[in-house]
Scaffold this active site. Structure first.
Site, short mmCIF file in Angstrom:
data_model
loop_
_atom_site.label_atom_id
_atom_site.label_comp_id
_atom_site.label_asym_id
_atom_site.label_seq_id
_atom_site.Cartn_x
_atom_site.Cartn_y
_atom_site.Cartn_z
N LYS A 1 3.99 7.74 -1.54
CA LYS A 1 3.10 8.68 -0.90
C LYS A 1 4.89 10.25 -1.03
CE LYS A 1 -0.33 7.95 1.87
NZ LYS A 1 -1.27 7.92 2.72
N GLN B 1 0.60 -6.02 7.29
CA GLN B 1 1.32 -5.46 7.87
C GLN B 1 2.51 -5.03 7.46
OE1 GLN B 1 -0.01 -8.52 9.45
NE2 GLN B 1 -2.04 -7.44 8.98
N THR C 1 2.54 -7.86 15.47
CA THR C 1 1.43 -8.75 15.63
C THR C 1 1.53 -9.47 15.41
OG1 THR C 1 -0.73 -8.68 13.58
CG2 THR C 1 1.99 -8.80 12.78
N ARG D 1 -3.54 7.52 12.61
CA ARG D 1 -2.51 6.99 11.90
C ARG D 1 -1.46 7.97 12.65
NH1 ARG D 1 -2.55 4.96 6.20
NH2 ARG D 1 -4.67 3.12 6.47
N ASP E 1 1.22 -0.55 6.58
CA ASP E 1 0.48 1.02 5.54
C ASP E 1 1.15 1.71 5.11
OD1 ASP E 1 -2.32 0.16 6.47
OD2 ASP E 1 -1.61 1.67 8.78
N GLU E 2 1.93 1.24 4.17
CA GLU E 2 2.45 2.14 3.98
C GLU E 2 2.09 1.60 2.03
OE1 GLU E 2 3.56 -1.59 5.05
OE2 GLU E 2 5.26 -1.29 5.73
N GLY E 3 1.41 1.37 1.71
CA GLY E 3 0.82 1.44 0.56
C GLY E 3 0.74 -0.16 -0.43
N LYS E 4 1.18 -1.15 0.25
CA LYS E 4 1.62 -2.55 -1.09
C LYS E 4 0.74 -2.82 -0.97
CE LYS E 4 1.39 -4.31 3.56
NZ LYS E 4 1.35 -3.03 4.82
N ARG F 1 -8.54 4.28 13.07
CA ARG F 1 -7.82 5.03 13.88
C ARG F 1 -6.96 6.48 13.13
NH1 ARG F 1 -5.62 0.66 16.95
NH2 ARG F 1 -5.26 -0.44 15.40
N GLY G 1 -5.13 -3.96 5.79
CA GLY G 1 -6.57 -3.15 4.91
C GLY G 1 -5.47 -2.48 3.66
N HIS G 2 -6.17 -2.99 2.57
CA HIS G 2 -5.36 -2.80 1.53
C HIS G 2 -6.05 -1.62 0.85
CE1 HIS G 2 -2.87 -6.78 2.58
NE2 HIS G 2 -1.78 -5.00 3.69
N ASP H 1 4.52 12.50 -3.06
CA ASP H 1 3.57 14.02 -2.92
C ASP H 1 3.34 14.61 -1.64
OD1 ASP H 1 1.86 11.13 -2.93
OD2 ASP H 1 0.82 12.19 -2.55
N SER I 1 6.32 6.62 -5.95
CA SER I 1 4.60 6.32 -6.44
C SER I 1 4.25 8.39 -5.86
CB SER I 1 3.79 5.76 -5.72
OG SER I 1 2.03 5.75 -5.11
P1 GDP Z 1 -1.18 -0.88 2.86
O1 GDP Z 1 -1.58 -1.31 3.56
O2 GDP Z 1 0.80 -0.86 2.44
O3 GDP Z 1 -2.08 -1.85 1.25
O4 GDP Z 1 -1.43 0.47 2.77
P2 GDP Z 1 -2.86 1.13 3.14
O5 GDP Z 1 -3.63 0.88 2.27
O6 GDP Z 1 -3.35 0.75 4.39
O7 GDP Z 1 -2.82 3.08 3.25
C1 GDP Z 1 -1.73 3.90 2.33
C2 GDP Z 1 -3.18 4.53 1.55
O8 GDP Z 1 -2.14 6.23 0.72
C3 GDP Z 1 -3.93 4.25 0.87
O9 GDP Z 1 -5.20 5.18 1.48
C4 GDP Z 1 -3.45 4.36 -0.38
O10 GDP Z 1 -4.37 4.59 -1.39
C5 GDP Z 1 -2.76 5.58 -0.42
N1 GDP Z 1 -1.66 5.81 -1.11
C6 GDP Z 1 -1.04 5.20 -1.69
N2 GDP Z 1 0.02 5.02 -2.38
C7 GDP Z 1 -0.34 6.63 -2.77
C8 GDP Z 1 0.62 7.66 -3.11
O11 GDP Z 1 1.78 7.69 -3.97
N3 GDP Z 1 0.42 8.94 -2.33
C9 GDP Z 1 -0.50 9.45 -1.54
N4 GDP Z 1 -1.20 11.19 -1.53
N5 GDP Z 1 -1.22 8.35 -1.24
C10 GDP Z 1 -1.73 6.66 -1.73
P1 IMO Z 2 -1.87 -3.95 6.36
O1 IMO Z 2 -1.67 -4.04 5.97
C1 IMO Z 2 -1.17 -0.96 10.06
C2 IMO Z 2 -0.92 -2.94 13.88
C3 IMO Z 2 -2.08 -2.48 15.03
C4 IMO Z 2 -1.44 -2.94 16.80
C5 IMO Z 2 -0.29 -3.79 16.34
C6 IMO Z 2 -1.11 -5.90 16.58
O2 IMO Z 2 -2.88 -2.36 6.35
O3 IMO Z 2 -0.04 -3.44 6.92
P2 IMO Z 2 -3.28 -6.51 15.61
O4 IMO Z 2 -4.86 -6.93 15.13
O5 IMO Z 2 -2.44 -7.29 14.46
O6 IMO Z 2 -3.03 -8.04 16.00
O7 IMO Z 2 -2.71 -5.75 16.16
O8 IMO Z 2 -0.52 -3.94 14.62
N1 IMO Z 2 -1.51 -3.69 12.57
C7 IMO Z 2 -1.17 -3.31 12.02
N2 IMO Z 2 -0.88 -1.79 11.65
N3 IMO Z 2 -1.36 -1.50 9.12
C8 IMO Z 2 -1.21 -3.06 9.66
O9 IMO Z 2 -2.18 -4.21 8.82
C9 IMO Z 2 -1.78 -3.36 10.61
N4 IMO Z 2 -1.62 -4.90 11.19
C10 IMO Z 2 -2.41 -4.46 11.90
O10 IMO Z 2 -2.50 -1.47 14.66
O11 IMO Z 2 -0.44 -1.89 16.86
MG MG Z 3 -3.35 -0.62 4.98
#
Ligand code: GDP
Ligand code: IMO
Ligand code: MG
Length: 417
Positions: free
Chosen positions: A327, A220, A235, A301, A13-16, A299, A40-41, A329, A405
């Site tokens: 992030k 991930q 994972t 975080r 969830d870094e913002g990939k 959930r 979830g991207h 900001d 970002s």
């Molecule tokens: P991913 O799984 O690495 O693609 O990241 P996620 O989409 O799960 O989570 C990142 C969240 O941060 C998303 O809701 C993005 O829209 C949001 N996001 C990404 N870059 C930024 C940023 O620079 N600032 C803020 N406030 N939100 C951001």
């Molecule tokens: P993105 O690509 C954050 C975590 C789950 C759990 C562990 C194992 O959006 O960054 P799993 O269902 O893979 O067997 O769960 O990994 N996890 C993630 N956490 N971002 C994800 O994907 C994740 N995909 C799995 O919360 O701790």
């Molecule tokens: Mg994600």
């Protein structure tokens, strides 16, 4: 031409998604190489939000071909649902015939095992990821290409249930009804088979012909890697850059520039060690300002400070040429910002990540905060405190920060020269 790679260097969830979408405008092919719909991207373009789980984040570039590689585990049901959001995917989405399938029973096993683990639960996404990879490794999984002959596939699945009858009974999982399963498989055959190809050959041909820019999208994050993450709270795939070789059929020399994606702080969903976690008001504030709720499961975080020890480890594991710091900001308005610069471990100060990360305590350095960077699009427009913070993270991680970002929107990004 070598393929460039995007990889998460924290706990996901870094913002990939945002960065892949942004860069995809300049790439012809975007590939996922591991994970499944546990990912979830989120992408935000001109105020519109799109959440992707299986389809690569290059899909918003109408000219890009998007590949789901053999290393991905694919739930046909989840994929079909996700595909409904888009028109004309023909020719724009390709799925490897070697990608393994996730069925309903994988999800049931995942949830049942989590229940049995009780307080030691991993906190999985409940999507059947672990059981599908387990079946792959124990050579009782099924691949996309098997949809070509659903009679044989159906028999194999029914045999698998018979062979594992006692196990399924203990978990309280009923055998699928053969005719219902046949209908389901028939639907997948009709709707998905047109997208199924030999993805490795496709990529090799494009690479040999030249002129195609290829981007590889990790899911991930490094600290969730099955080998190098915080096992067993990880994972079930190799999330690191090396996973792209096995997950697509590429050689190490096929990988070009590697960009590690990191938040300016840290989050983690699910259980497991997280040295810089803030359990009190500071953690709540980061969660609120960062809207830190999962894209896949909703959930909350867990939140905490940037862990430079883990980030340096991740940068080395992936061979990051540069980092994108996301992030920034979210730290707006914090008076002081902390960064873990070392750990205390077995009475000593260390600068590496031990395999029992739960036994470390972070050693912090404090940085001055700033008022506002939200929406800033140029390096020169950043407050001096933000610049100092970014430069300190470059030193601590031994990696250049090339992208910054400042909001979820594609446009609010600083690309440093
Ligand atoms: P991913 O799984 O690495 O693609 O990241 P996620 O989409 O799960 O989570 C990142 C969240 O941060 C998303 O809701 C993005 O829209 C949001 N996001 C990404 N870059 C930024 C940023 O620079 N600032 C803020 N406030 N939100 C951001
Ligand atoms: P993105 O690509 C954050 C975590 C789950 C759990 C562990 C194992 O959006 O960054 P799993 O269902 O893979 O067997 O769960 O990994 N996890 C993630 N956490 N971002 C994800 O994907 C994740 N995909 C799995 O919360 O701790
Ligand atoms: Mg994600």
């Amino acid at each position: 031409m070598a393929a460039d790679l995007i990889v998460g260097i924290q706990w996901g969830d870094e913002g990939k998604g945002k960065i892949v979408d942004l860069l995809a405008q300049k790439y012809d092919i975007v590939c996922r190489y591991q994970g499944g719909h546990n990912a979830g991207h989120t992408i935000v373009v001109a105020g519109k939000t799109i959440a992707l789980h299986l389809i690569p984040s290059g899909i918003l570039n109408p000219k890009a071909t998007n590949i789901i590689g053999n290393g991905v585990v694919v739930s046909p049901e989840a994929l079909l649902k996700e595909m409904e959001q888009f028109d004309n995917l023909e020719g724009r989405l390709l799925i490897s015939d070697k990608a393994h399938l996730i069925f309903k029973y994988h999800e049931q096993i995942d949830k049942a095992r989590e229940r049995l683990r009780g307080k030691n639960a991993i906190g999985t996404t409940g999507r059947g990821i672990g059981p599908a990879y387990s079946d792959k490794v124990s050579r009782q999984g099924h691949r996309m290409g098997e949809l070509r002959d659903i009679d044989t596939l159906l028999d194999k699945i029914m045999d698998y249930f018979k062979a594992n009858e006692a196990y399924f009974k203990a978990l309280g999982i009923a055998s699928p009804k053969k005719e219902e399963l046949r209908e389901e498989l028939e639907l997948y055959r009709q709707r998905l088979l047109p997208f199924v190809v030999d993805a490795t050959n496709y990529l090799w041909e494009k690479m040999e012909r030249g002129g195609h820019k290829i981007l590889l999208e990790g899911a991930q994050g490094t600290m969730l890697d099955i080998d190098h993450g915080t096992y067993p709270y990880v994972t079930s795939s190799n999330t690191i850059a090396a996973g792209a070789c096995t997950g697509l059929g590429l050689a190490p020399k096929d990988i070009g520039k590697v960009t590690g994606i990191a938040k300016a702080y840290c989050t983690r969903v699910g259980n497991g060690p997280f040295p810089t976690e803030e359990l009190g008001a500071l953690g709540d504030r980061l969660r609120e300002q960062g809207h830190e709720f999962g894209t896949t499961t909703g959930r909350p975080r867990r939140c905490g400070w940037f862990d430079a020890v883990a980030a340096r480890y991740a940068s080395r594991l992936n061979g990051c040429d540069e980092l994108a710091l996301m992030k920034l900001d979210v730290l707006d308005g914090f008076e002081k910002i902390k960064v873990a610069v070392a750990y205390e471990y077995e009475g000593e100060r260390i600068g590496y990540v031990p395999s029992d990360l739960e036994n470390v305590r972070p050693v912090y350095e404090e940085f001055a905060g700033w008022d506002k960077v939200e929406g800033v699009r140029g390096w020169d427009d950043l407050p001096i405190e933000a610049k100092l913070y970014i430069e300190a993270l470059e030193d601590l991680t031994d990696t250049r920060i090339g992208i910054l970002s400042t909001s979820p929107d594609r446009a609010d990004t600083i690309i440093r020269k």
